[in-house]
Structure formats: structure tokens, C-alpha cells
Design an enzyme around this catalytic site. Structure first.
Site, mmCIF file in Angstrom:
data_model
loop_
_atom_site.group_PDB
_atom_site.id
_atom_site.type_symbol
_atom_site.label_atom_id
_atom_site.label_comp_id
_atom_site.label_asym_id
_atom_site.label_seq_id
_atom_site.Cartn_x
_atom_site.Cartn_y
_atom_site.Cartn_z
ATOM 1 N N ASP A 1 0.854 -1.189 0.000
ATOM 2 C CA ASP A 1 0.000 0.000 0.000
ATOM 3 C C ASP A 1 0.888 1.236 0.000
ATOM 4 O O ASP A 1 1.549 1.532 1.000
ATOM 5 C CB ASP A 1 -0.917 -0.010 1.227
ATOM 6 N N VAL A 2 0.913 1.961 -1.113
ATOM 7 C CA VAL A 2 1.765 3.144 -1.251
ATOM 8 C C VAL A 2 0.951 4.394 -0.947
ATOM 9 O O VAL A 2 0.021 4.743 -1.688
ATOM 10 C CB VAL A 2 2.361 3.243 -2.667
ATOM 11 N N GLY A 3 1.295 5.060 0.154
ATOM 12 C CA GLY A 3 0.678 6.332 0.486
ATOM 13 C C GLY A 3 1.642 7.471 0.222
ATOM 14 O O GLY A 3 2.810 7.259 -0.126
ATOM 15 N N THR B 1 3.364 27.169 24.839
ATOM 16 C CA THR B 1 3.118 27.140 23.394
ATOM 17 C C THR B 1 2.940 25.725 22.859
ATOM 18 O O THR B 1 2.009 25.441 22.098
ATOM 19 C CB THR B 1 4.266 27.840 22.649
ATOM 20 N N GLY C 1 -9.705 7.566 -5.047
ATOM 21 C CA GLY C 1 -8.377 7.042 -4.758
ATOM 22 C C GLY C 1 -8.386 5.549 -4.500
ATOM 23 O O GLY C 1 -9.336 5.007 -3.912
ATOM 24 N N ASP D 1 -6.738 3.893 -2.392
ATOM 25 C CA ASP D 1 -6.767 3.589 -0.966
ATOM 26 C C ASP D 1 -8.188 3.599 -0.425
ATOM 27 O O ASP D 1 -8.554 2.762 0.417
ATOM 28 C CB ASP D 1 -5.884 4.569 -0.188
ATOM 29 N N ARG D 2 -9.017 4.508 -0.909
ATOM 30 C CA ARG D 2 -10.397 4.598 -0.428
ATOM 31 C C ARG D 2 -11.222 3.403 -0.902
ATOM 32 O O ARG D 2 -12.047 2.872 -0.147
ATOM 33 C CB ARG D 2 -11.023 5.915 -0.886
ATOM 34 N N ILE E 1 4.918 3.738 2.844
ATOM 35 C CA ILE E 1 4.539 2.511 2.146
ATOM 36 C C ILE E 1 4.382 1.429 3.206
ATOM 37 O O ILE E 1 5.294 1.199 4.002
ATOM 38 C CB ILE E 1 5.601 2.083 1.124
#
Length: 253
Positions: free
Chosen positions: A6-8, A184, A107, A109-110, A12
């Protein structure tokens, strides 16, 4: 055994399945400059460390939202595994009915997440995937995919704040002990963490108002952390995408 990749945009994720059992998984950085051999040597080293043999891999499935990485990974599969990967793309068998304007825009992935979710859980479903972008998808009980929402991911937002605000530091994503920050870093962590919890719950509420009740599944790197305070996330499934790749591979053999 099969290898799923799975390449995001940021990482990966690779996994090795023996039938339906996930034996091992790894996460490496997505690098558009890596060559076929660099990816090959890296993956072989991961296999060796896990005491797995590349010769045992009978099939490979690849999903990518980063087009430049597909070519070296495809070549890596052929050169180092002697297997041509099945690449997720238009025209594959998913079992989904895509009710969107342009199915080719959705996409990979979706789609992969939606396939896994409809197999593993009863619909209707909302999938929240925490990646470089945070995506929301709605699928009804008849496996009709109605689209969803895309928003900037948690890390993208914090990096943008660091890069654009001269006096604000880069922060670690963490759940603060209180909402009101007394320094902060604490204030930025609160805005990031509780802001994204509120985003998830608010957008899911709006999706349910439009489409009706649904079970909310979260996946991706920050899913478990965000789910700790979310009122809407019911299931955290860290391997949803990998499972989806395995299922799609089996359907298209």
C-alpha cells in the site's frame, strides 16, 4: 503466501499473508527517488529479518496514490520476487457500486478500505482514514459507495503551522492532559489533537444527518489516538487497507 503493498504519500505499508492470516507487516518511507534495486534490497532485508523467504510469495498486489513510485515497485516485484504485481486500478472487481460523479477519481486507498470494511463489518459504514489527508467515506448496507470528504491530514496541518508561523515550533502529536495549554507546545498540541477530534465528530455527525446512521471505522496511523476522545468512532482497524488488498487480490485471481 501473498505480498500486499500500500503506497501512500508519506509511507509505504507492506504485509505478508498466509491465506487470511497477516504474518508480518512493515512501514517504510515513501521515496520518489528510490530505484528498483533500492526498493528490492530494502524489502529483501525486511524479509530476511522476519525469517521469510521471497520464494514463498505466490502473488503480489499493489495499490498506490503516488504514480511515480508504481514503476520502480512493479519492476522490483518482477526482479526480486519473479512475480508481476496485480495493480489496483479502474475495471477491477471490487463488489462495490460507486455512486460518484467520476469513479476513476476515487483514490485506490479509499476503494481498498471500502472493500475490506464491507466484508468485515455490517453496513451502513463510515470509514475515517488518518493519512497524509484525512478521508471520510460512506457506504450503505447494499455496498453502494456514495463518496465522502477529504481534509488535510494531522501531520500536514502541524507542518504547515510550523513552516508558516515563524515563532511556532514543530511539535509531536500527543493527547494533552487539558484543553487549555499553559505553554506554546501544550497549546499547539491541544489545538491539533482536540481540533481533529472535533473535526471527526462534527463531520461524521453531518454525514449521518445526510445519509442516516452508520458504524464508524477508523484506520491509519493516528486512528487509535484520535479514537480515545472521539464520541463517534466505534471500531479501530489498523489493518483495514492491507486486508482490503488481500480481498481484492482473491476476487481478481
Amino acid at each position: 503466501m501473498i505480498l500486499v503493498i500500500d503506497v501512500g504519500n508519506t509511507n509505504i505499508v507492506l504485509g505478508v499473508y498466509d491465506e487470511q492470516t497477516l504474518l508480518q507487516h512493515w512501514r517504510i518511507a515513501t521515496d520518489r527517488t528510490r530505484t528498483t534495486d533500492e526498493y528490492g534490497m530494502l524489502v529483501k532485508a525486511l524479509f530476511r529479518d522476519a525469517e521469510l523467504n521471497v520464494e514463498d510469495i505466490e502473488g503480489i498486489v499493489l495499490s498506490s496514490v503516488v504514480p511515480p513510485v508504481v514503476f520502480p515497485l512493479e519492476n522490483m516485484c518482477v526482479r526480486y520476487f519473479n512475480r508481476r504485481p496485480f495493480v489496483i486500478g479502474p475495471g477491477i472487481k471490487t463488489g462495490l457500486d460507486l455512486k460518484v460523479d467520476n469513479p476513476r477519481e476515487v483514490g485506490a486507498d479509499r476503494i481498498v478500505n471500502a472493500v475490506a470494511a464491507t466484508v468485515k463489518y455490517d453496513g451502513p459504514l463510515i470509514i475515517v482514514d488518518f493519512g497524509t489527508a484525512t478521508t471520510y467515506c460512506y457506504i450503505d448496507a447494499q455496498k453502494r459507495y456514495y463518496g465522502g470528504i477529504i481534509s488535510p491530514g494531522v501531520m500536514v496541518s502541524t507542518e504547515a503551522l510550523y513552516n508558516k508561523a515563524a515563532k511556532l515550533p514543530r511539535i509531536e502529536i500527543a493527547k494533552p492532559q487539558s484543553t487549555i495549554g499553559r505553554n506554546t507546545v501544550h497549546a499547539m498540541q491541544s489545538g491539533t489533537y482536540f481540533g481533529y477530534v472535533a473535526q471527526v465528530d462534527g463531520l461524521v455527525h453531518r454525514m449521518k444527518e445526510e445519509m442516516g446512521e452508520a458504524t464508524v471505522i477508523a484506520t491509519g496511523g493516528l486512528a487509535r489516538l484520535i479514537s480515545e476522545e472521539s464520541a463517534t468512532i466505534k471500531i479501530v482497524d489498523p489493518f483495514l487497507t492491507l486486508d482490503g488488498l488481500r480481498i481484492i487480490y482473491e476476487r481478481n485471481k
